[in-house]
Design a protein around this motif. Structure first.
Motif, PDB file in Angstrom:
ATOM      1  N   ASP A   1     -91.054  -2.883 -68.566  1.00 52.18           N
ATOM      2  CA  ASP A   1     -89.600  -2.817 -68.337  1.00 52.18           C
ATOM      3  C   ASP A   1     -89.278  -2.586 -66.866  1.00 52.18           C
ATOM      4  OD1 ASP A   1     -89.216  -3.156 -71.058  1.00 52.18           O
ATOM      5  OD2 ASP A   1     -88.776  -1.033 -71.441  1.00 52.18           O
ATOM      6  N   ARG A   2     -90.108  -1.819 -66.166  1.00 52.09           N
ATOM      7  CA  ARG A   2     -89.859  -1.498 -64.754  1.00 52.09           C
ATOM      8  C   ARG A   2     -90.387  -2.547 -63.792  1.00 52.09           C
ATOM      9  NH1 ARG A   2     -92.695   3.127 -63.233  1.00 52.09           N
ATOM     10  NH2 ARG A   2     -93.965   2.939 -65.086  1.00 52.09           N
ATOM     11  N   THR A   3     -91.501  -3.197 -64.143  1.00 47.05           N
ATOM     12  CA  THR A   3     -92.178  -4.061 -63.171  1.00 47.05           C
ATOM     13  C   THR A   3     -92.344  -5.512 -63.612  1.00 47.05           C
ATOM     14  OG1 THR A   3     -94.400  -3.649 -64.035  1.00 47.05           O
ATOM     15  CG2 THR A   3     -93.540  -2.063 -62.421  1.00 47.05           C
ATOM     16  N   GLY A   4     -92.197  -5.780 -64.905  1.00 47.06           N
ATOM     17  CA  GLY A   4     -92.440  -7.131 -65.411  1.00 47.06           C
ATOM     18  C   GLY A   4     -93.917  -7.411 -65.649  1.00 47.06           C
ATOM     19  N   TRP A   5     -94.759  -6.414 -65.430  1.00 43.82           N
ATOM     20  CA  TRP A   5     -96.213  -6.575 -65.620  1.00 43.82           C
ATOM     21  C   TRP A   5     -96.645  -5.718 -66.795  1.00 43.82           C
ATOM     22  CZ3 TRP A   5    -100.453  -3.071 -64.248  1.00 43.82           C
ATOM     23  CH2 TRP A   5    -101.703  -3.673 -64.389  1.00 43.82           C
ATOM     24  N   GLN A   6     -97.377  -6.305 -67.732  1.00 41.75           N
ATOM     25  CA  GLN A   6     -97.856  -5.546 -68.874  1.00 41.75           C
ATOM     26  C   GLN A   6     -99.266  -6.001 -69.233  1.00 41.75           C
ATOM     27  OE1 GLN A   6     -95.502  -5.749 -72.455  1.00 41.75           O
ATOM     28  NE2 GLN A   6     -96.464  -3.941 -73.294  1.00 41.75           N
ATOM     29  N   PRO A   7    -100.248  -5.254 -68.773  1.00 40.53           N
ATOM     30  CA  PRO A   7    -101.614  -5.596 -69.158  1.00 40.53           C
ATOM     31  C   PRO A   7    -101.835  -5.311 -70.639  1.00 40.53           C
ATOM     32  CG  PRO A   7    -101.592  -3.512 -67.988  1.00 40.53           C
ATOM     33  CD  PRO A   7    -100.189  -4.059 -67.940  1.00 40.53           C
ATOM     34  N   GLU A   8    -102.815  -5.952 -71.203  1.00 37.75           N
ATOM     35  CA  GLU A   8    -103.218  -5.630 -72.570  1.00 37.75           C
ATOM     36  C   GLU A   8    -103.828  -4.230 -72.557  1.00 37.75           C
ATOM     37  OE1 GLU A   8    -102.593  -7.421 -75.278  1.00 37.75           O
ATOM     38  OE2 GLU A   8    -101.534  -8.840 -73.974  1.00 37.75           O
ATOM     39  N   PRO A   9    -103.700  -3.473 -73.652  1.00 36.63           N
ATOM     40  CA  PRO A   9    -104.238  -2.103 -73.667  1.00 36.63           C
ATOM     41  C   PRO A   9    -105.713  -2.014 -73.280  1.00 36.63           C
ATOM     42  CG  PRO A   9    -102.825  -2.443 -75.562  1.00 36.63           C
ATOM     43  CD  PRO A   9    -102.968  -3.776 -74.870  1.00 36.63           C
ATOM     44  N   GLU A  10    -106.508  -3.005 -73.641  1.00 35.01           N
ATOM     45  CA  GLU A  10    -107.939  -2.958 -73.307  1.00 35.01           C
ATOM     46  C   GLU A  10    -108.204  -3.296 -71.841  1.00 35.01           C
ATOM     47  OE1 GLU A  10    -107.012  -7.036 -74.898  1.00 35.01           O
ATOM     48  OE2 GLU A  10    -106.610  -5.026 -75.611  1.00 35.01           O
ATOM     49  N   GLU A  11    -107.172  -3.699 -71.104  1.00 32.80           N
ATOM     50  CA  GLU A  11    -107.334  -4.055 -69.694  1.00 32.80           C
ATOM     51  C   GLU A  11    -107.061  -2.891 -68.748  1.00 32.80           C
ATOM     52  OE1 GLU A  11    -106.099  -8.762 -69.822  1.00 32.80           O
ATOM     53  OE2 GLU A  11    -104.521  -7.291 -69.459  1.00 32.80           O
ATOM     54  N   ILE A  12    -106.847  -1.696 -69.307  1.00 33.29           N
ATOM     55  CA  ILE A  12    -106.511  -0.563 -68.460  1.00 33.29           C
ATOM     56  C   ILE A  12    -107.058   0.734 -69.066  1.00 33.29           C
ATOM     57  CG2 ILE A  12    -104.253  -0.253 -69.559  1.00 33.29           C
ATOM     58  CD1 ILE A  12    -103.117   0.576 -66.861  1.00 33.29           C
ATOM     59  N   ASP A  13    -107.655   1.570 -68.233  1.00 27.09           N
ATOM     60  CA  ASP A  13    -107.959   2.947 -68.592  1.00 27.09           C
ATOM     61  C   ASP A  13    -106.811   3.772 -68.040  1.00 27.09           C
ATOM     62  OD1 ASP A  13    -110.350   2.301 -69.803  1.00 27.09           O
ATOM     63  OD2 ASP A  13    -111.619   3.128 -68.227  1.00 27.09           O
ATOM     64  N   LEU A  14    -106.127   4.512 -68.904  1.00 27.37           N
ATOM     65  CA  LEU A  14    -104.937   5.257 -68.521  1.00 27.37           C
ATOM     66  C   LEU A  14    -105.230   6.758 -68.524  1.00 27.37           C
ATOM     67  CD1 LEU A  14    -101.877   5.111 -67.871  1.00 27.37           C
ATOM     68  CD2 LEU A  14    -101.467   5.268 -70.348  1.00 27.37           C
ATOM     69  N   PHE A  15    -104.793   7.428 -67.457  1.00 24.79           N
ATOM     70  CA  PHE A  15    -104.971   8.869 -67.330  1.00 24.79           C
ATOM     71  C   PHE A  15    -103.631   9.535 -67.064  1.00 24.79           C
ATOM     72  CE2 PHE A  15    -109.097   7.179 -66.408  1.00 24.79           C
ATOM     73  CZ  PHE A  15    -109.977   8.100 -66.953  1.00 24.79           C
ATOM     74  N   ARG A  16    -103.439  10.702 -67.691  1.00 23.88           N
ATOM     75  CA  ARG A  16    -102.291  11.555 -67.410  1.00 23.88           C
ATOM     76  C   ARG A  16    -102.839  12.765 -66.646  1.00 23.88           C
ATOM     77  NH1 ARG A  16    -100.019  16.065 -68.857  1.00 23.88           N
ATOM     78  NH2 ARG A  16    -101.551  16.486 -70.477  1.00 23.88           N
ATOM     79  N   PHE A  17    -102.150  13.160 -65.571  1.00 20.39           N
ATOM     80  CA  PHE A  17    -102.643  14.212 -64.697  1.00 20.39           C
ATOM     81  C   PHE A  17    -101.834  15.494 -64.857  1.00 20.39           C
ATOM     82  CE2 PHE A  17    -103.635  10.234 -62.491  1.00 20.39           C
ATOM     83  CZ  PHE A  17    -104.996  10.383 -62.310  1.00 20.39           C
ATOM     84  N   ASP A  18    -102.530  16.611 -64.944  1.00 19.08           N
ATOM     85  CA  ASP A  18    -101.926  17.928 -64.813  1.00 19.08           C
ATOM     86  C   ASP A  18    -102.244  18.424 -63.407  1.00 19.08           C
ATOM     87  OD1 ASP A  18    -100.803  18.167 -67.376  1.00 19.08           O
ATOM     88  OD2 ASP A  18    -102.681  18.888 -68.221  1.00 19.08           O
ATOM     89  N   VAL A  19    -101.390  19.315 -62.901  1.00 22.68           N
ATOM     90  CA  VAL A  19    -101.543  19.730 -61.509  1.00 22.68           C
ATOM     91  C   VAL A  19    -101.827  21.227 -61.391  1.00 22.68           C
ATOM     92  CG1 VAL A  19    -100.136  17.841 -60.627  1.00 22.68           C
ATOM     93  CG2 VAL A  19     -99.034  19.981 -61.193  1.00 22.68           C
ATOM     94  N   THR A  20    -102.677  21.552 -60.422  1.00 19.67           N
ATOM     95  CA  THR A  20    -102.966  22.949 -60.091  1.00 19.67           C
ATOM     96  C   THR A  20    -102.572  23.262 -58.654  1.00 19.67           C
ATOM     97  OG1 THR A  20    -105.226  22.357 -59.485  1.00 19.67           O
ATOM     98  CG2 THR A  20    -104.870  23.156 -61.736  1.00 19.67           C
ATOM     99  N   GLU A  21    -102.447  22.210 -57.823  1.00 24.61           N
ATOM    100  CA  GLU A  21    -102.094  22.397 -56.413  1.00 24.61           C
ATOM    101  C   GLU A  21    -101.308  21.183 -55.926  1.00 24.61           C
ATOM    102  OE1 GLU A  21    -104.289  23.436 -52.204  1.00 24.61           O
ATOM    103  OE2 GLU A  21    -105.342  22.150 -53.622  1.00 24.61           O
ATOM    104  N   VAL A  22    -100.251  21.453 -55.179  1.00 18.56           N
ATOM    105  CA  VAL A  22     -99.458  20.398 -54.543  1.00 18.56           C
ATOM    106  C   VAL A  22     -99.217  20.837 -53.100  1.00 18.56           C
ATOM    107  CG1 VAL A  22     -97.307  19.072 -54.588  1.00 18.56           C
ATOM    108  CG2 VAL A  22     -98.345  19.839 -56.753  1.00 18.56           C
TER     109      VAL A  22
END
Length: 159
Positions: free
Chosen positions: A111-132
């Protein structure tokens, strides 16, 4: 570990600055740990979405394997000038979580970029933060504002 939303609620101005630095040039650098503990630097495109910090990578890439084995990371925005007088600098450290359910993220990405890889084409990570960390140049001083989870912020000025 704090989510990006938790950090943002605690430090909204700092979060806005850091997000703007990462948005200025979508490409950033991520440090991960190799199997032997040595650091590895790789390119990545972090994504701030709905109070979370995400990054997708090629499946089974070295950085993805590093993060699945040892979730610790450090992320650095691209610094465009050596003096940093124009925009400043930003760094984030914490842990990464491998994300299996990619459907909502990929739909939003499309929706934001017009690009949508297939789920198997990407390893997705969500990040938690301890320092900024936020670094700016103010006059003839470098101002370093750092936040550590549970400790709040600290400001140091250096000539």
């Amino acid at each position: 570990m704090a989510t990006w939303a938790e950090f943002t609620a605690e430090q909204p101005d700092m979060a806005a600055f850091v997000e703007s630095r990462f948005a200025a040039d979508r490409h950033a650098l991520i440090a991960t740990l190799r199997r032997d503990g040595a650091p590895r630097i790789s390119g990545v495109e972090p994504d701030f979405l709905d109070g979370e910090l995400w990054a997708g990578m090629m499946p089974n890439s070295l950085k993805s394997r590093d993060l699945r084995r040892d979730s610790r990371f450090a992320l650095h925005c691209m610094s465009t000038t050596a003096s940093m007088t124009e925009a400043g600098d930003a760094k984030i450290s914490g842990t990464a979580e491998f994300w299996n359910n990619k459907d909502d993220y990929l739909k939003n990405l499309f929706d934001r970029t017009g690009w949508q890889p297939e789920p198997e084409e990407i390893d997705l990570f969500r990040f938690d933060v301890t320092e900024v960390v936020q670094i700016t140049v103010e006059g003839d001083e470098m101002a370093v504002l750092s936040w550590h989870e549970g400790k709040g912020t600290r400001r140091v000025s250096k000539k």
